[in-house]
Write a protein that holds these residues in place. Structure first.
Motif, PDB file in Angstrom:
ATOM      1  N   SER A 198       0.828  -1.209   0.000  1.00  0.00           N
ATOM      2  CA  SER A 198       0.000   0.000   0.000  1.00  0.00           C
ATOM      3  C   SER A 198       0.860   1.255   0.000  1.00  0.00           C
ATOM      4  O   SER A 198       0.585   2.218  -0.726  1.00  0.00           O
ATOM      5  N   LEU A 210      -6.672   8.971  -0.389  1.00  0.00           N
ATOM      6  CA  LEU A 210      -7.418   7.754  -0.689  1.00  0.00           C
ATOM      7  C   LEU A 210      -8.876   7.850  -0.247  1.00  0.00           C
ATOM      8  O   LEU A 210      -9.755   7.219  -0.830  1.00  0.00           O
ATOM      9  N   ALA A 211      -9.110   8.646   0.817  1.00  0.00           N
ATOM     10  CA  ALA A 211     -10.466   8.738   1.368  1.00  0.00           C
ATOM     11  C   ALA A 211     -11.465   9.256   0.336  1.00  0.00           C
ATOM     12  O   ALA A 211     -12.657   8.939   0.415  1.00  0.00           O
ATOM     13  N   TYR A 215     -10.455   4.174  -5.693  1.00  0.00           N
ATOM     14  CA  TYR A 215      -9.465   3.184  -5.274  1.00  0.00           C
ATOM     15  C   TYR A 215      -9.477   3.028  -3.758  1.00  0.00           C
ATOM     16  O   TYR A 215      -9.433   1.913  -3.234  1.00  0.00           O
ATOM     17  N   GLY A 216      -9.549   4.149  -3.049  1.00  0.00           N
ATOM     18  CA  GLY A 216      -9.538   4.113  -1.598  1.00  0.00           C
ATOM     19  C   GLY A 216     -10.744   3.400  -1.021  1.00  0.00           C
ATOM     20  O   GLY A 216     -10.624   2.626  -0.068  1.00  0.00           O
ATOM     21  N   TRP A 217     -11.908   3.646  -1.592  1.00  0.00           N
ATOM     22  CA  TRP A 217     -13.122   2.986  -1.104  1.00  0.00           C
ATOM     23  C   TRP A 217     -13.068   1.480  -1.350  1.00  0.00           C
ATOM     24  O   TRP A 217     -13.464   0.687  -0.493  1.00  0.00           O
ATOM     25  N   LEU A 219     -10.324  -0.280  -1.668  1.00  0.00           N
ATOM     26  CA  LEU A 219      -9.301  -0.805  -0.763  1.00  0.00           C
ATOM     27  C   LEU A 219      -9.868  -0.967   0.643  1.00  0.00           C
ATOM     28  O   LEU A 219      -9.586  -1.958   1.333  1.00  0.00           O
ATOM     29  N   GLY A 220     -10.688  -0.004   1.062  1.00  0.00           N
ATOM     30  CA  GLY A 220     -11.329  -0.105   2.365  1.00  0.00           C
ATOM     31  C   GLY A 220     -12.242  -1.315   2.458  1.00  0.00           C
ATOM     32  O   GLY A 220     -12.272  -2.014   3.480  1.00  0.00           O
ATOM     33  N   ALA A 221     -12.982  -1.577   1.366  1.00  0.00           N
ATOM     34  CA  ALA A 221     -13.857  -2.756   1.339  1.00  0.00           C
ATOM     35  C   ALA A 221     -13.035  -4.037   1.433  1.00  0.00           C
ATOM     36  O   ALA A 221     -13.414  -4.995   2.124  1.00  0.00           O
ATOM     37  N   LYS A 222     -11.886  -4.053   0.755  1.00  0.00           N
ATOM     38  CA  LYS A 222     -11.006  -5.225   0.824  1.00  0.00           C
ATOM     39  C   LYS A 222     -10.513  -5.454   2.248  1.00  0.00           C
ATOM     40  O   LYS A 222     -10.493  -6.596   2.739  1.00  0.00           O
ATOM     41  N   LEU A 223     -10.139  -4.371   2.934  1.00  0.00           N
ATOM     42  CA  LEU A 223      -9.640  -4.497   4.307  1.00  0.00           C
ATOM     43  C   LEU A 223     -10.727  -4.976   5.255  1.00  0.00           C
ATOM     44  O   LEU A 223     -10.457  -5.763   6.176  1.00  0.00           O
ATOM     45  N   LEU A 224     -11.967  -4.523   5.044  1.00  0.00           N
ATOM     46  CA  LEU A 224     -13.076  -4.981   5.877  1.00  0.00           C
ATOM     47  C   LEU A 224     -13.313  -6.481   5.676  1.00  0.00           C
ATOM     48  O   LEU A 224     -13.561  -7.221   6.648  1.00  0.00           O
TER      49      LEU A 224
END
Length: 282
Positions: A198, A210-211, A215-217, A219-224
């Protein structure tokens, strides 16, 4: 349409190569032979999906339809870009895995399968990073890919074991117990290399941006989803496996947990396939 086909080809390749490496790794860790026909199918599938990815990549770069195939663009990609050597290495590794699978050497097929899986690192953001930073990025990405392959292969094997008509509860409990340490190594590797990747892709200074990006959203979904997988893996290890070993647990609860965890893994691969086609700052 062709952009969607590129994402589909990337997803198919990741899933195929993850299983091609992950299943032999799990079989080796468990001390079992495994199915050679499954590896044959996966090796052949990796070749077909690599060809599809090449055509979809050419169509995406030129902005033209994928069908009929633009063989001139494909030739340029193979002979004048790093894609050619990457696909050559992958093809050789897949052929070696295919030969070993045909010979019944299913666990030994892990070695060429690992090489084939590693080539994914050269077809995404890591492949575009230059100089020493590029070497570090690709090394981290390869480790990330291998750890993900190991986890996905284990999930597939365990899910197959618990969905059998008459699952062997004792055997499943033993497999889960044996996989515990290896699973911990996979998780630690994914966390560390995920942070490195990252930072290499986005950069520390641009992390706040990213917020507000697609791409940031994603990536956030992937982390969740990854966090959900960690929670389910912890449930399997600390609650469901000991319950099975004591004889007071149900295989149904484990079956549901593994199915949900596998679904999360599939969703993560789909997101990674899409993220690899996006500009992080767009």
């Amino acid at each position: 349409m062709d952009g969607g086909m590129l994402v589909f080809a990337r997803f198919g390749l990741m899933a195929d190569l993850a299983l091609l490496m992950g299943l032999p790794l799990f079989w080796w860790a468990m001390g079992i032979a495994g199915s050679r026909m499954v590896l044959v199918a996966l090796a052949l599938g990796g070749m077909a999906l690599s060809a599809l990815w090449l055509l979809a990549s050419g169509a995406s770069m030129t902005g033209t339809p994928m069908l009929p195939p633009d063989w001139a663009t494909a030739e340029i990609l193979l002979t004048m870009t790093p894609i050619g050597p990457v696909l050559a290495v992958r093809a050789a590794a897949l052929l070696a895995a295919l030969a070993l699978a045909f010979a019944g050497r299913t666990r030994l097929a892990l070695l060429p399968a690992a090489v084939a899986a590693a080539t994914i690192a050269w077809t995404g953001h890591a492949g575009a990073t230059e100089d020493m930073a590029g070497t570090i990025h690709r090394a981290a990405d390869v480790a990330h890919i291998w750890a993900a392959c190991g986890w996905i292969g284990a999930l597939a094997a365990l899910l197959h074991a618990v969905t059998a008509r008459r699952p062997n509860v004792d055997r499943v409990a033993v497999m889960l117990a044996k996989f515990a340490l290896l699973g911990t190594v996979f998780v630690a590797t994914l966390v560390v290399t995920g942070v490195v990747n990252s930072l290499m892709i986005v950069g520390i200074a641009d992390l706040p941006a990213l917020a507000g990006s697609r791409y940031g959203w994603l990536l956030g979904a992937k982390l969740l989803l990854f966090a959900a997988m960690l929670g389910l893996a912890a449930l399997n290890r600390w609650r469901l496996t000991p319950a099975l070993e004591r004889g007071d647990g149900t295989i149904g609860a484990l079956r549901l947990s593994l199915a949900v965890e596998t679904g999360a893994a599939i969703a993560i691969m789909a997101l990674v396939a899409l993220l690899g086609t996006l500009d992080p700052m767009a």
